[in-house]
Design a protein around this motif. Structure first.
Motif, PDB file in Angstrom:
ATOM      1  N   THR A  83       0.810  -1.221   0.000  1.00  0.00           N
ATOM      2  CA  THR A  83       0.000   0.000   0.000  1.00  0.00           C
ATOM      3  C   THR A  83       0.840   1.267   0.000  1.00  0.00           C
ATOM      4  N   PHE A  84       2.119   1.165   0.353  1.00  0.00           N
ATOM      5  CA  PHE A  84       3.033   2.299   0.517  1.00  0.00           C
ATOM      6  C   PHE A  84       2.670   3.157   1.736  1.00  0.00           C
ATOM      7  N   ASN A  85       1.739   2.712   2.553  1.00  0.00           N
ATOM      8  CA  ASN A  85       1.287   3.473   3.715  1.00  0.00           C
ATOM      9  C   ASN A  85       2.012   3.044   4.984  1.00  0.00           C
ATOM     10  N   ILE A  86       1.941   3.876   5.991  1.00  0.00           N
ATOM     11  CA  ILE A  86       2.649   3.688   7.254  1.00  0.00           C
ATOM     12  C   ILE A  86       2.405   2.288   7.830  1.00  0.00           C
ATOM     13  N   ASP A  87       3.475   1.640   8.238  1.00  0.00           N
ATOM     14  CA  ASP A  87       3.445   0.258   8.711  1.00  0.00           C
ATOM     15  C   ASP A  87       3.196   0.232  10.217  1.00  0.00           C
ATOM     16  N   PRO A  88       2.071  -0.359  10.673  1.00  0.00           N
ATOM     17  CA  PRO A  88       1.787  -0.391  12.111  1.00  0.00           C
ATOM     18  C   PRO A  88       2.900  -1.034  12.937  1.00  0.00           C
ATOM     19  N   ASP A  89       3.544  -2.073  12.407  1.00  0.00           N
ATOM     20  CA  ASP A  89       4.628  -2.711  13.167  1.00  0.00           C
ATOM     21  C   ASP A  89       5.788  -1.744  13.373  1.00  0.00           C
ATOM     22  N   SER A  90       6.116  -0.972  12.348  1.00  0.00           N
ATOM     23  CA  SER A  90       7.186   0.011  12.472  1.00  0.00           C
ATOM     24  C   SER A  90       6.811   1.093  13.475  1.00  0.00           C
ATOM     25  N   VAL A  91       5.545   1.509  13.455  1.00  0.00           N
ATOM     26  CA  VAL A  91       5.077   2.511  14.430  1.00  0.00           C
ATOM     27  C   VAL A  91       5.242   1.984  15.849  1.00  0.00           C
ATOM     28  N   GLY A  92       4.801   0.744  16.073  1.00  0.00           N
ATOM     29  CA  GLY A  92       4.907   0.168  17.409  1.00  0.00           C
ATOM     30  C   GLY A  92       6.326   0.129  17.929  1.00  0.00           C
ATOM     31  N   ASP A  93       7.275  -0.124  17.040  1.00  0.00           N
ATOM     32  CA  ASP A  93       8.685  -0.188  17.443  1.00  0.00           C
ATOM     33  C   ASP A  93       9.268   1.184  17.784  1.00  0.00           C
ATOM     34  N   LEU A  94       8.653   2.254  17.274  1.00  0.00           N
ATOM     35  CA  LEU A  94       9.214   3.600  17.432  1.00  0.00           C
ATOM     36  C   LEU A  94       8.703   4.352  18.653  1.00  0.00           C
ATOM     37  N   ILE A  95       7.590   3.936  19.218  1.00  0.00           N
ATOM     38  CA  ILE A  95       6.975   4.713  20.306  1.00  0.00           C
ATOM     39  C   ILE A  95       7.933   4.824  21.491  1.00  0.00           C
ATOM     40  N   ARG A  96       8.156   6.073  21.937  1.00  0.00           N
ATOM     41  CA  ARG A  96       9.039   6.370  23.065  1.00  0.00           C
ATOM     42  C   ARG A  96       8.246   7.092  24.143  1.00  0.00           C
ATOM     43  N   PRO A  97       8.846   7.278  25.313  1.00  0.00           N
ATOM     44  CA  PRO A  97       8.128   8.014  26.362  1.00  0.00           C
ATOM     45  C   PRO A  97       7.722   9.428  25.963  1.00  0.00           C
ATOM     46  N   ASP A  98       8.487  10.060  25.061  1.00  0.00           N
ATOM     47  CA  ASP A  98       8.157  11.430  24.673  1.00  0.00           C
ATOM     48  C   ASP A  98       7.238  11.508  23.452  1.00  0.00           C
ATOM     49  N   THR A  99       6.809  10.343  22.931  1.00  0.00           N
ATOM     50  CA  THR A  99       5.945  10.345  21.748  1.00  0.00           C
ATOM     51  C   THR A  99       4.546  10.796  22.125  1.00  0.00           C
ATOM     52  N   ARG A 100       4.038  11.756  21.362  1.00  0.00           N
ATOM     53  CA  ARG A 100       2.732  12.334  21.675  1.00  0.00           C
ATOM     54  C   ARG A 100       1.691  12.104  20.582  1.00  0.00           C
ATOM     55  N   ALA A 101       2.132  11.798  19.358  1.00  0.00           N
ATOM     56  CA  ALA A 101       1.178  11.697  18.258  1.00  0.00           C
ATOM     57  C   ALA A 101       1.743  10.839  17.140  1.00  0.00           C
ATOM     58  N   VAL A 102       0.835  10.393  16.280  1.00  0.00           N
ATOM     59  CA  VAL A 102       1.175   9.694  15.039  1.00  0.00           C
ATOM     60  C   VAL A 102       0.419  10.384  13.908  1.00  0.00           C
ATOM     61  N   ILE A 103       1.131  10.660  12.807  1.00  0.00           N
ATOM     62  CA  ILE A 103       0.479  11.147  11.590  1.00  0.00           C
ATOM     63  C   ILE A 103       0.494  10.012  10.573  1.00  0.00           C
ATOM     64  N   GLY A 104      -0.692   9.549  10.208  1.00  0.00           N
ATOM     65  CA  GLY A 104      -0.816   8.566   9.138  1.00  0.00           C
ATOM     66  C   GLY A 104      -1.202   9.268   7.850  1.00  0.00           C
ATOM     67  N   VAL A 105      -0.557   8.905   6.762  1.00  0.00           N
ATOM     68  CA  VAL A 105      -0.822   9.537   5.471  1.00  0.00           C
ATOM     69  C   VAL A 105      -1.629   8.582   4.596  1.00  0.00           C
ATOM     70  N   HIS A 106      -2.729   9.075   4.047  1.00  0.00           N
ATOM     71  CA  HIS A 106      -3.493   8.314   3.051  1.00  0.00           C
ATOM     72  C   HIS A 106      -2.809   8.537   1.698  1.00  0.00           C
ATOM     73  N   LEU A 107      -1.705   7.834   1.487  1.00  0.00           N
ATOM     74  CA  LEU A 107      -0.807   8.180   0.398  1.00  0.00           C
ATOM     75  C   LEU A 107      -1.389   7.841  -0.971  1.00  0.00           C
ATOM     76  N   PHE A 108      -1.288   8.804  -1.870  1.00  0.00           N
ATOM     77  CA  PHE A 108      -1.715   8.673  -3.266  1.00  0.00           C
ATOM     78  C   PHE A 108      -3.213   8.407  -3.401  1.00  0.00           C
ATOM     79  N   GLY A 109      -3.971   8.603  -2.307  1.00  0.00           N
ATOM     80  CA  GLY A 109      -5.419   8.413  -2.355  1.00  0.00           C
ATOM     81  C   GLY A 109      -5.913   7.150  -1.693  1.00  0.00           C
ATOM     82  N   GLN A 110      -5.013   6.354  -1.107  1.00  0.00           N
ATOM     83  CA  GLN A 110      -5.408   5.109  -0.436  1.00  0.00           C
ATOM     84  C   GLN A 110      -5.280   5.255   1.080  1.00  0.00           C
ATOM     85  N   PRO A 111      -6.377   5.055   1.833  1.00  0.00           N
ATOM     86  CA  PRO A 111      -6.292   5.182   3.291  1.00  0.00           C
ATOM     87  C   PRO A 111      -5.313   4.185   3.911  1.00  0.00           C
ATOM     88  N   PHE A 112      -4.609   4.650   4.939  1.00  0.00           N
ATOM     89  CA  PHE A 112      -3.737   3.754   5.699  1.00  0.00           C
ATOM     90  C   PHE A 112      -4.587   2.864   6.608  1.00  0.00           C
TER      91      PHE A 112
END
Length: 363
Positions: free
Chosen positions: A104-133
């Motif tokens: 899909t070329f859209n943000i990978d939930p597994d990659s997001v889960g690995d990145l979350i840190r104590p200072d993380t406050r938000a996630v921006i998901g992009v509906h890239l090229f017209g396809q929802p993430f």
């Protein structure tokens, strides 16, 4: 013959709407903006829509309204337009770069889960090229960690995820109305939300922090939309579903007639309505031409192409010290190519594009 890879579509109705505003003398933000905001909120089935002067302004204002600032981190995809990440930096926060899904070329939930840190406050998901993430998967991660979820819907007006239009799937959503988007206001953007407090905060921030005229309760910005832009937007909003249906028709034609040419055509997930802001194919390993040669060959035949995007955001010079590992994004940046899919492309032109691509394979 020249078939551009993108083309704004405006007609006499848009021209008449602009002329009406010009004759009224009320050119800046006013009642036409209010009407456009209300209509766009209805279109997205949300309580609030706030017009702004660009998609980047929409992202910046949404992040600020959500309280993002220095010391915070925000997770964004590495494979996207630069503004998704730069808007985070504009808040004084740090973008953390997630990799994307290879289909899909859209943000990978597994990659997001690995990145979350104590200072993380938000996630921006992009509906890239017209396809929802994958909103449900990212929403679950955000709910589990009490993170704000923002949709970057700049390329996805009218796209749907599990039967619901984008713009109302997260805490906030941000749209762009740049000329080549699925609908345009010339330049412009919109923030949508169902949260009354967030909408009020966005309205404050985009108008110099004024709670009422000449009373400033925050340091804000001049991000207001004009009546001129909103007049175009109202006409375009009536046309966008027709535009989207033509984009989908064109994409399906290309899918069918490019089969067997060696190009990997775009994947559409089964639970979404993909509205094809761009038709982004990939040149797989073993394809007989490199990307530059492929694009040059099409250009010689009068067919416009583009690369969206040649450099992942985490590899841009301003972010090169982030050292994010995003191998899928790297691979896509080296292999994607966009073909014309916009509503102005005729069936005859689609047939010509496919004939040319088939001829390249034969050579």
């Amino acid at each position: 013959m020249k078939i551009p890879v993108a083309r704004p579509i405006v007609g006499e109705e848009e021209i008449a709407a602009v002329a009406s505003v010009m004759r009224s003398g009320m050119l800046a933000q006013g009642s036409v903006v209010t009407e456009f905001e209300s209509s766009f909120a209805d279109y997205c089935s949300v309580s609030h829509a706030v017009g702004v002067n660009s998609g980047t302004a929409a992202l910046h204002a949404a992040l600020l309204a959500a309280g993002i600032g220095p010391g915070d981190s925000v997770i964004v995809p590495a494979f996207t337009f630069f503004a998704t990440a730069s808007s985070v930096s504009m808040c004084g926060a740090t973008p953390l770069f997630a990799d994307v899904e290879p289909r899909t070329f859209n943000i990978d939930p597994d990659s997001v889960g690995d990145l979350i840190r104590p200072d993380t406050r938000a996630v921006i998901g992009v509906h890239l090229f017209g396809q929802p993430f994958d909103v449900a998967a990212i929403r679950a991660l955000c709910d589990d960690r009490d993170l704000v979820l923002i949709e970057d819907a700049a390329q996805a007006h009218g796209a749907e995820y599990r039967g619901k239009r984008v713009g109302g799937l997260a805490d906030l959503a941000c749209f762009s109305f740049y000329p080549t988007k699925n609908m345009t206001t010339g330049e412009g953007g919109m923030v949508t939300t169902d949260d009354d407090a967030l909408a009020e905060r966005v309205r404050l921030l985009i108008n110099h922090g004024q709670s009422k005229k000449y009373l400033h309760s925050a340091v804000g910005y001049n991000y207001r939309m004009t009546n001129i832009a909103a007049a175009i937007g109202l006409v375009q909003l009536d046309r966008v579903e027709g535009f989207n249906e033509r984009r989908i028709h064109n994409a399906r034609y290309l899918d069918r007639h490019l089969a067997g040419t060696g190009l990997a055509t775009p994947y559409a997930a089964p639970d979404v309505r993909h509205v094809y802001h761009q038709y982004v194919a990939t040149l797989p390993a073993g394809y007989p031409l490199g990307r530059d040669a492929f694009m040059s060959a099409l250009d010689d035949k009068g067919i416009g192409t583009a690369v969206h995007y040649p450099i992942p955001v985490n590899r841009q010079p301003v972010y090169e010290n982030e050292h994010a590992s995003c191998p899928v994004s790297d691979g896509l940046a080296a292999s994607v190519v966009s073909l014309p899919v916009h509503p102005s492309v005729t069936d005859e032109e689609l047939a010509y594009i496919c004939d040319v691509v088939r001829s390249l394979r034969a050579e």
